[in-house]
Design a protein around this motif. Structure first.
Motif, PDB file in Angstrom:
ATOM      1  N   THR A  30      -6.532  90.725  -3.897  1.00 45.43           N
ATOM      2  CA  THR A  30      -5.927  91.741  -2.976  1.00 45.43           C
ATOM      3  C   THR A  30      -4.881  90.826  -2.186  1.00 45.43           C
ATOM      4  OG1 THR A  30      -7.699  91.522  -1.035  1.00 45.43           O
ATOM      5  CG2 THR A  30      -7.502  93.635  -2.616  1.00 45.43           C
ATOM      6  N   GLY A  31      -5.470  89.351  -1.833  1.00 36.53           N
ATOM      7  CA  GLY A  31      -4.709  88.559  -1.105  1.00 36.53           C
ATOM      8  C   GLY A  31      -3.364  88.100  -1.624  1.00 36.53           C
ATOM      9  N   GLU A  32      -3.602  87.737  -3.142  1.00 34.01           N
ATOM     10  CA  GLU A  32      -2.548  87.436  -3.975  1.00 34.01           C
ATOM     11  C   GLU A  32      -1.424  88.405  -3.888  1.00 34.01           C
ATOM     12  OE1 GLU A  32      -4.727  83.891  -6.471  1.00 34.01           O
ATOM     13  OE2 GLU A  32      -4.060  85.635  -7.436  1.00 34.01           O
ATOM     14  N   GLY A  33      -1.893  89.795  -4.158  1.00 35.16           N
ATOM     15  CA  GLY A  33      -0.949  91.015  -4.329  1.00 35.16           C
ATOM     16  C   GLY A  33      -0.267  91.007  -5.365  1.00 35.16           C
ATOM     17  N   LYS A  34      -0.497  90.309  -6.643  1.00 32.46           N
ATOM     18  CA  LYS A  34       0.093  90.537  -7.679  1.00 32.46           C
ATOM     19  C   LYS A  34      -0.457  91.603  -8.557  1.00 32.46           C
ATOM     20  CE  LYS A  34      -0.125  86.276  -9.133  1.00 32.46           C
ATOM     21  NZ  LYS A  34      -0.172  84.882  -9.359  1.00 32.46           N
ATOM     22  N   HIS A  35      -1.724  91.951  -8.394  1.00 35.46           N
ATOM     23  CA  HIS A  35      -2.110  92.992  -9.520  1.00 35.46           C
ATOM     24  C   HIS A  35      -2.726  93.975  -8.406  1.00 35.46           C
ATOM     25  CE1 HIS A  35      -1.616  90.296 -12.630  1.00 35.46           C
ATOM     26  NE2 HIS A  35      -1.940  89.419 -11.944  1.00 35.46           N
ATOM     27  N   LEU A  36      -2.118  94.742  -7.627  1.00 37.55           N
ATOM     28  CA  LEU A  36      -2.440  95.832  -6.806  1.00 37.55           C
ATOM     29  C   LEU A  36      -2.336  96.953  -7.313  1.00 37.55           C
ATOM     30  CD1 LEU A  36      -1.441  94.982  -3.117  1.00 37.55           C
ATOM     31  CD2 LEU A  36      -3.474  94.517  -3.909  1.00 37.55           C
TER      32      LEU A  36
END
Ligand code: NAD
Ligand code: MN
Length: 360
Positions: free
Chosen positions: A328-334
């Motif tokens: 979730t923090g990286e946000g690339k695979h939400l």
């Protein structure tokens, strides 16, 4: 040395249940492999609405004895457009919860890193709640009836049942949980101005139980006022205890405030440990997206982390939560419901990758 075997009964159920629970089992097995101290043995049970439509029952006769032999249950969802919802709910999920007396329903709500909840300025530090729902009686006791069906004098009754044992054990459970959290704070939610019997009883039991927990700070709210406090002063809340119905409603609101229903986890806990507890995402069968490969599996994964924690596998539980938070923090695979584009498989692969590549 032989490894501990953790046995899990997987009941994917209906709708998107199989999509998220199968992904969840994969993630649980990966985290067990990574953390080494235990192995998972799982069995998958195709119990649910398809079985009901073919055979007339959701579960076989010996289902509860079968489940008792497992350490824990991992459940998807129950609900099918071809069957009235109350038939499904009572035939499957409530049957398991009530027969195994999983009386404490624990529902964490926390803003994960990288997720923008609808409360834009609220940070992860300000929204970190656990809602404890009474899970065995109250408004969902099943007491009541219908008489004079179809006539003008028809009556429908649902009678709430509150017992001293039932109220006291859930409140003690909530006090213990509140005490184990850093803020040691518990809010009692009732509606004792309008419901002047059962809810006043809840308040009075609370006053007595409270005396045994002098180190826990407490306050009381009416359920309607609680909805506004959740939106306007989320940072003022930590642990919450409420009845079966009230906590059911409040926890859907809590899920939405943390970004989506698709992320929220829950555990139906049998604190005595003499029957398995059951872990499930709080969402339902989501007919509108079933079979499309876009269901958010994070609620199932977080429920899996609760299962591991309940079973004493604290390192693996923490590893899994860290992997979820990294994704979730990286946000690339939400997933889509959290504003991203990733499907169930992409989110699952990202979490598996985060488990594999985590530093110790
Ligand atoms: P729902 O949770 O199935 O869906 C509500 C909305 O949230 C839908 O738009 C759905 O697409 C979305 N959603 C839910 N989970 C999602 C996920 N993982 N990823 C992305 N989006 C997601 O609730 P509902 O529509 O009220 O109920 C549908 C069926 O599920 C009914 O039969 C109901 O009785 C049942 N139900 C079962 C449970 C359970 O088994 N614990 C809980 C709630 C509802
Ligand atoms: Mn609900």
């Amino acid at each position: 040395m032989s490894k501990r075997t953790l046995s899990i009964a997987a009941i994917p159920g209906d709708g998107i249940g199989p999509e998220v629970i199968d992904a969840g089992m994969e993630v649980l097995k990966a985290v067990a492999k990574r953390d080494g101290g235990f192995q998972i043995k799982s069995e998958r049970f195709d119990w649910g609405s398809d079985r009901y439509l073919k055979k007339g029952d959701f579960l076989p006769d010996n289902a509860l004895d079968t489940l008792r032999a497992f350490d824990a249950i991992f459940f998807g969802s129950a609900g099918d457009p071809r069957i009235p919802d109350h038939v499904t709910l009572w035939g499957l999920r409530l049957k398991i919860c009530q027969s195994l007396d999983q009386y404490a329903n624990v529902r964490p709500a926390r803003l994960l890193p990288g997720i923008k909840g609808p409360l834009r300025d609220v940070t992860a530090k300000q929204l970190d709640w656990v809602i404890v729902r009474e899970n065995s009686e109250g408004e969902y006791a099943g007491a009541g009836g219908r008489v004079h069906q179809g006539l003008p004098e028809e009556v429908g009754l649902d009678i709430s049942v509150f017992t001293r044992n039932g109220v006291e054990r859930i409140q003690r459970f909530a006090f213990e949980l509140a005490k184990s959290r850093p803020r040691k704070k518990l809010t009692l939610v009732t509606k004792s101005n309008a419901q002047r019997h059962g809810m006043v009883f809840w308040d009075s039991v609370f006053e007595r139980v409270k005396a045994d927990y002098p180190d826990v700070e407490t306050d009381k709210m009416l359920v309607d006022a609680m909805t506004t406090r959740m939106v306007l002063q989320p940072e003022s809340i930590d642990t919450v205890v409420a009845t079966n119905l009230h906590a059911d409603v409040l926890s859907d609101l809590a899920a939405a405030l943390t970004g989506s229903l698709g992320i929220a986890p829950t555990g139906n806990i049998r604190p005595e440990g003499d029957a398995p507890s059951m872990f499930e995402p709080i969402h339902g069968s989501a007919f509108d997206i079933m079979g499309k490969g876009i269901a958010n599996p994070l609620g199932a994964f977080w429920s899996g982390a609760m299962l591991l924690e309940n079973q004493g596998e604290l390192a693996a539980a923490a590893r899994l939560m860290q992997a979820i938070e990294r994704v979730t923090g990286e946000g690339k695979h939400l997933p889509r419901d959290l504003g991203g584009k990733a499907g169930t498989k992409e989110v699952t692969d990202a979490v598996l990758e985060a488990i594999r590549t985590a530093n110790d």
